[in-house]
Design an enzyme around this catalytic site. Structure first.
Site, PDB file in Angstrom:
ATOM      1  N   HIS A 159      -6.170  -7.432  -0.433  1.00  0.00           N
ATOM      2  CA  HIS A 159      -6.467  -6.082  -0.599  1.00  0.00           C
ATOM      3  C   HIS A 159      -5.439  -5.625  -2.013  1.00  0.00           C
ATOM      4  CE1 HIS A 159      -6.928  -6.204   3.567  1.00  0.00           C
ATOM      5  NE2 HIS A 159      -7.952  -5.591   3.427  1.00  0.00           N
ATOM      6  N   HIS A 164       0.875  -1.178  -0.144  1.00  0.00           N
ATOM      7  CA  HIS A 164       0.099   0.076   0.085  1.00  0.00           C
ATOM      8  C   HIS A 164       1.028   1.355  -0.121  1.00  0.00           C
ATOM      9  CE1 HIS A 164      -3.617  -2.437   0.624  1.00  0.00           C
ATOM     10  NE2 HIS A 164      -3.182  -2.812   1.608  1.00  0.00           N
ATOM     11  N   ASP A 212      -2.559 -10.338  -2.561  1.00  0.00           N
ATOM     12  CA  ASP A 212      -2.957 -10.217  -0.976  1.00  0.00           C
ATOM     13  C   ASP A 212      -4.587  -9.770  -1.358  1.00  0.00           C
ATOM     14  OD1 ASP A 212      -2.037  -8.661   1.860  1.00  0.00           O
ATOM     15  OD2 ASP A 212      -3.754  -7.846   0.852  1.00  0.00           O
ATOM     16  N   ASP A 228      -4.295 -12.911   3.718  1.00  0.00           N
ATOM     17  CA  ASP A 228      -5.730 -12.249   4.300  1.00  0.00           C
ATOM     18  C   ASP A 228      -6.835 -12.681   3.220  1.00  0.00           C
ATOM     19  OD1 ASP A 228      -4.554 -10.666   2.412  1.00  0.00           O
ATOM     20  OD2 ASP A 228      -4.735  -8.789   3.719  1.00  0.00           O
TER      21      ASP A 228
HETATM   22  C1  SP5 Z   1      -0.933  -5.090   3.914  1.00  0.00           C
HETATM   23  C2  SP5 Z   1      -2.688  -5.213   4.036  1.00  0.00           C
HETATM   24  O1  SP5 Z   1      -3.213  -6.130   4.167  1.00  0.00           O
HETATM   25  N1  SP5 Z   1      -3.012  -4.187   4.553  1.00  0.00           N
HETATM   26  C3  SP5 Z   1      -4.469  -4.153   4.778  1.00  0.00           C
HETATM   27  C4  SP5 Z   1      -4.889  -2.729   5.265  1.00  0.00           C
HETATM   28  C5  SP5 Z   1      -6.501  -2.780   5.704  1.00  0.00           C
HETATM   29  N2  SP5 Z   1      -7.155  -2.310   6.499  1.00  0.00           N
HETATM   30  C6  SP5 Z   1      -8.566  -2.251   6.439  1.00  0.00           C
HETATM   31  C7  SP5 Z   1      -9.043  -2.138   7.573  1.00  0.00           C
HETATM   32  C8  SP5 Z   1     -10.670  -2.205   7.012  1.00  0.00           C
HETATM   33  C9  SP5 Z   1     -11.387  -3.123   7.863  1.00  0.00           C
HETATM   34  N3  SP5 Z   1     -12.833  -3.226   7.547  1.00  0.00           N
HETATM   35  C10 SP5 Z   1     -13.276  -4.517   8.241  1.00  0.00           C
HETATM   36  C11 SP5 Z   1     -14.310  -5.058   7.524  1.00  0.00           C
HETATM   37  C12 SP5 Z   1     -14.366  -6.289   8.493  1.00  0.00           C
HETATM   38  N4  SP5 Z   1     -15.781  -7.018   8.185  1.00  0.00           N
HETATM   39 ZN    ZN Z   2      -4.240  -7.092   2.777  1.00  0.00          ZN
END
Ligand code: SP5
Ligand code: ZN
Length: 344
Positions: A199, A161, A197, A286
């Site tokens: 994301h 990111h 990943d 993840d």
């Molecule tokens: C490296 C990496 O995986 N970074 C990820 C950062 C994402 N953080 C996101 C947080 C948003 C969480 N939303 C929660 C929904 C769960 N139902």
């Molecule tokens: Zn991630």
């Protein structure tokens, strides 16, 4: 497979995280790296080696020097004005505000150089991020010299990111981008980055968006519903000379392993067509069922299959660890990828 890890990476230990409107424990914690390390040792995947120490050269080919100076000094600047706890932005320069000037105030610089409030900077953040870059560089060096076919960089904090001049999503230095740039600088004509990943790797995409020499391919949750929300859509395919060298394969929340491996087949076809000299994998686990920040459902056998399919490219491969937050499972899932890779 060579396995590279540095305990210096544990120094980044965020106290709290702003998530879902509540301040709670940080998801991206040192224990993640310990779990992966334990699982790798238990699986007997090979000796775990420390990184070599590299200079800043490759980091500065990927990241803006003002941003790197900020990372180096932000926590001291924060403490110097009497702040306690981790440094976190509370304002951002959104549309219509000027981001062409670097503020003097550390609060202003946190705003300029970050894009979220979930990525706190503490005393150990810079040493840990720097160590993670060395871990990625060591993995890249071991495959670029042709002495090893594959290497695993057990990086933490993660990297995908982080863009040239901002941190976010728990990431500070883009370890995978740094590895890819190193491979290019050491003679690889074309490097492919495959980001698996959950994301989208907004930082990695942005860094290489206008370049044809690094292909970025990502399988991830639809940014309409998931972080990072503002990048990673299917219609982003590169710009200028980089047109056609970014490929996004977003999937809806709830996608199962069949859907995920369907997207993987598309990603694999794009990578093979590019004929890269080396492959960098941004390995987040993840995508596992039950991950607290995600909504896919891969199981450990799927991760083994992923490892086999990565090995099937037959390329010098640096696997760089990214996300994965289900603490009881992530070690086993990473080990399964590496076992699958080695087994093939
Ligand atoms: C490296 C990496 O995986 N970074 C990820 C950062 C994402 N953080 C996101 C947080 C948003 C969480 N939303 C929660 C929904 C769960 N139902
Ligand atoms: Zn991630």
């Amino acid at each position: 497979m060579r396995i590279i890890y540095s305990p210096e990476q544990l120094a980044h230990a965020p106290l709290r995280e702003n998530n879902r409107g509540e301040i709670g424990p940080a998801f991206e914690q040192p224990e993640r790296a310990r779990r992966v390390l334990d699982a790798i040792r238990r699986a007997g995947l090979g000796e775990v080696e420390p990184p070599e120490v590299f200079g800043d050269e490759t980091i500065l080919r990927v990241h803006d020097s003002g941003y790197v100076d900020f990372l180096r000094t932000a926590y001291d600047d924060w403490r110097a004005i009497g702040r306690r706890g981790d440094a976190i932005a509370n304002v951002w320069p959104v549309r219509g505000l000027r981001s062409d000037r670097t503020p003097v105030s550390v609060d202003g610089r946190l705003a300029l150089y970050s894009f979220d409030s979930m990525t706190p900077i503490g005393e150990g953040t810079w040493p840990a991020a720097r160590a993670a870059a060395n871990v990625a560089l060591t993995a890249a060096a071991s495959i670029s010299q042709g002495s090893e076919h594959a290497a695993f960089a057990l990086c933490r904090p993660p990297g995908h990111h982080a863009a040239a001049d901002y941190c976010g999503g728990y990431c500070f230095l883009n370890n995978a981008a740094i590895a890819a740039q190193y491979l290019r600088d050491k003679g690889a004509s074309r490097v492919a980055i495959l980001d698996v990943d959950y994301h989208h790797g907004n930082g990695t995409q942005t860094i290489f968006y206008d370049r044809p020499d690094v292909l970025y391919v990502s399988i991830h949750a639809d940014p309409s519903t998931d972080f990072p929300y503002f990048l990673g859509f299917a219609d982003e395919s590169g710009d200028a000379d980089g047109r056609g060298y970014t490929k996004n394969l977003p999937l809806p929340q709830g996608s199962d392993a069949a859907a995920w491996f369907g997207a993987f087949a598309e990603a694999a076809a794009a990578i093979s067509a590019y004929r890269p000299d080396a492959l960098v994998v941004s390995l987040g686990v993840d995508t596992a069922a039950g991950d607290p920040l995600a909504h896919f459902s891969l199981d450990t056998a799927d991760f083994r299959r992923l490892g086999q399919q990565l090995a099937a490219f037959g390329l010098p491969t640096a696997i760089v660890f990214e996300g994965g937050y289900r603490i009881d499972r992530l070690g086993g899932d990473v080990a399964a990828v590496l076992e699958g890779f080695d087994a093939r």
